[in-house]
Design a protein around this motif. Structure first.
Motif, PDB file in Angstrom:
ATOM      1  N   VAL A 188       1.134  -1.529  -0.329  1.00 26.34           N
ATOM      2  CA  VAL A 188      -0.468   0.390  -0.270  1.00 26.34           C
ATOM      3  C   VAL A 188       1.269   1.557  -0.230  1.00 26.34           C
ATOM      4  CG1 VAL A 188      -2.093  -1.208   1.521  1.00 26.34           C
ATOM      5  CG2 VAL A 188      -0.050  -0.037   2.517  1.00 26.34           C
ATOM      6  N   TYR A 189       0.232   2.735  -0.504  1.00 25.67           N
ATOM      7  CA  TYR A 189       0.979   3.891  -0.381  1.00 25.67           C
ATOM      8  C   TYR A 189       0.484   4.758   0.802  1.00 25.67           C
ATOM      9  CZ  TYR A 189       2.745   2.450  -5.369  1.00 25.67           C
ATOM     10  OH  TYR A 189       3.808   1.823  -6.151  1.00 25.67           O
ATOM     11  N   ALA A 190       0.979   5.606   0.937  1.00 23.75           N
ATOM     12  CA  ALA A 190       0.998   6.236   2.782  1.00 23.75           C
ATOM     13  C   ALA A 190       0.719   7.275   1.780  1.00 23.75           C
ATOM     14  CB  ALA A 190       1.139   6.149   3.396  1.00 23.75           C
ATOM     15  N   PHE A 224       1.212   0.023  12.674  1.00 25.61           N
ATOM     16  CA  PHE A 224       1.433  -1.158  11.954  1.00 25.61           C
ATOM     17  C   PHE A 224       2.526  -1.663  12.646  1.00 25.61           C
ATOM     18  CE2 PHE A 224       1.822  -2.182   7.899  1.00 25.61           C
ATOM     19  CZ  PHE A 224       0.664  -2.936   7.546  1.00 25.61           C
ATOM     20  N   SER A 225       2.543  -2.647  12.353  1.00 26.66           N
ATOM     21  CA  SER A 225       3.751  -4.250  12.740  1.00 26.66           C
ATOM     22  C   SER A 225       4.715  -3.447  11.784  1.00 26.66           C
ATOM     23  CB  SER A 225       3.299  -5.065  12.263  1.00 26.66           C
ATOM     24  OG  SER A 225       2.907  -5.595  10.858  1.00 26.66           O
ATOM     25  N   GLU A 226       4.559  -3.130  10.262  1.00 22.31           N
ATOM     26  CA  GLU A 226       5.533  -3.171   9.401  1.00 22.31           C
ATOM     27  C   GLU A 226       5.687  -1.598   8.736  1.00 22.31           C
ATOM     28  OE1 GLU A 226       7.211  -5.752   7.534  1.00 22.31           O
ATOM     29  OE2 GLU A 226       5.179  -6.992   8.037  1.00 22.31           O
ATOM     30  N   LYS A 227       7.314  -1.801   8.193  1.00 19.99           N
ATOM     31  CA  LYS A 227       8.353  -0.265   8.720  1.00 19.99           C
ATOM     32  C   LYS A 227       7.734   0.450   7.336  1.00 19.99           C
ATOM     33  CE  LYS A 227       9.038   0.934  12.804  1.00 19.99           C
ATOM     34  NZ  LYS A 227       9.235   2.187  13.142  1.00 19.99           N
ATOM     35  N   GLY A 228       7.723   1.055   6.805  1.00 22.53           N
ATOM     36  CA  GLY A 228       7.596   2.236   5.698  1.00 22.53           C
ATOM     37  C   GLY A 228       9.148   2.615   4.946  1.00 22.53           C
ATOM     38  N   PHE A 250       3.936   0.925   2.383  1.00 23.47           N
ATOM     39  CA  PHE A 250       4.718  -0.589   3.184  1.00 23.47           C
ATOM     40  C   PHE A 250       4.035  -1.835   2.584  1.00 23.47           C
ATOM     41  CE2 PHE A 250       3.620   4.306   5.025  1.00 23.47           C
ATOM     42  CZ  PHE A 250       4.825   3.489   6.531  1.00 23.47           C
ATOM     43  N   PRO A 251       4.635  -2.896   2.888  1.00 22.98           N
ATOM     44  CA  PRO A 251       4.620  -3.993   2.467  1.00 22.98           C
ATOM     45  C   PRO A 251       2.741  -4.169   3.601  1.00 22.98           C
ATOM     46  CG  PRO A 251       6.378  -4.720   4.117  1.00 22.98           C
ATOM     47  CD  PRO A 251       5.940  -2.623   3.827  1.00 22.98           C
TER      48      PRO A 251
END
Length: 360
Positions: A188-190, A224-228, A250-251
């Motif tokens: 996803v994109y933020a 969120f668990s993942e880093k972007g 972000f994954p």
């Protein structure tokens, strides 16, 4: 009678004079603590409202007109690339293909005849060329008919999740009507915005950043668990908001994030020679923050400061104070503009360590 009142009046006067002298001595005894801004390199973690979008998100629309004959998927279903999603009634387009195919066969016969006659010099060679052109046109019509027929079967262009399906089986579909939308949520994109000052701080301190990683806080306040990773920055500032948009990817291995969600980006911004003051040493008037600066003559003067970052108990300033200037640590409620006060200097380190830094 008059003689007896004189000692009494004289006594009252002496008492009042003594009280007034004691009051003046008490006021003169007040010593105000002062300090200067702390200037040091630091890193601030700032939060920015983010709009989350799927890495791929498209509208699936009809390319042909007809009745919606079959819906093969359901809302929220995961599909793979090439999977059939919808079918529009194909009979009319099948008939068009059959007709175009027959015209190709007719054109082939006409071309063969023209070739034979031209070979025997019975007709001009132009007749053969015209027959060839007619055959090519018939083949093109057949290809177009086959293409229109293929449009009646709608397939997924990539793997993803089916969103809302507004139509039902049997609905009349026109060319361009929305059938559903498809989202690939594996990544996803933020999107978030920085002010011009924040953008300049971010870009000019690029060498200080070990990486471009950012965090994401979800709408429920949980991280969120993942880093972007910040991928790119837009080419221009928004003239209305004075901000510029950045995009982080972000994954999303557990498919927790979906297109259209919101969150907050957490990004570390290194600051060189940041000017730091206690929140408690400031006051606010009409949405502007002030400190009382102490001049060389010992007089207090109010000064507008511009806050760049708000951290627990402290402000990091954008402007308003020089590193060697001194200001009141506390007690500014008891002084007014141009008052001359007695002061005691304390180092910024001592003030930040000892004060109970809590904004009034």
């Amino acid at each position: 009678m008059r003689r007896s009142l004189f000692p009494f009046v004289l006594g009252i006067s002496l008492v009042l004079t003594a009280c007034h002298s004691q009051k003046e001595e008490k006021e003169e005894a007040v010593v105000y603590r002062i300090t200067s801004p702390m200037v040091k390199d630091t890193v601030v973690t700032s939060e920015y409202v983010a709009q989350i979008q799927s890495s791929k998100n498209i509208e699936v629309r009809a390319q042909e007109k007809g009745f919606l004959q079959k819906i093969y998927v359901d809302e929220g279903q995961s599909v793979h690339a090439g999977q059939v999603l919808f079918r529009i009634m194909p009979e009319v387009y099948q008939a068009d293909v059959m007709k175009a195919n027959a015209e190709v066969e007719q054109a082939k016969i006409d071309y063969q005849n023209a070739s034979t006659l031209a070979k025997n010099d019975i007709v001009a060679k132009n007749e053969k060329a015209m027959a060839k052109a007619k055959l090519d046109g018939a083949k093109a019509d057949l290809r177009a008919a086959q293409l229109h027929l293929s449009f009646t079967t709608i397939k997924a262009p990539f793997s993803g999740v089916i969103n809302r399906i507004p139509l039902k089986t049997g609905s009349l579909v026109n060319e361009g009507d929305l059938l559903t939308s498809l989202s690939d949520n594996t990544g996803v994109y933020a999107y978030f915005n920085l002010s011009e000052t924040e953008y300049l701080n971010y870009q000019t301190q690029a060498a200080e950043r070990s990486n471009k990683q950012v965090g994401l806080v979800l709408a429920n306040g949980q991280p969120f668990s993942e880093k972007g990773v910040i991928q790119n920055i837009e080419g221009e500032f928004n003239s209305e908001t004075g901000s510029i948009a950045l995009r982080a990817k972000f994954p999303n291995p557990n498919q927790l994030l979906r297109n259209g969600q919101t969150g907050k980006i957490q990004m570390e911004i290194p600051l060189k020679s940041a000017t730091i003051v206690p929140q408690k040493s400031t006051f606010e008037i009409q949405d502007q923050k002030y400190v009382f600066v102490i001049g060389k003559d010992g007089k207090v003067t109010s000064r507008v400061i511009k806050v760049a970052y708000v951290l627990p108990d402290i402000y990091i300033l954008e402007s308003g104070l020089l590193p060697n200037e001194k200001f009141l640590v506390e007690g500014f409620q008891k002084v007014k503009e141009d008052d001359k006060v007695k002061t005691r200097f304390e180092s910024p380190e001592q003030v930040l360590k000892s004060l109970k830094l809590k904004a009034d």
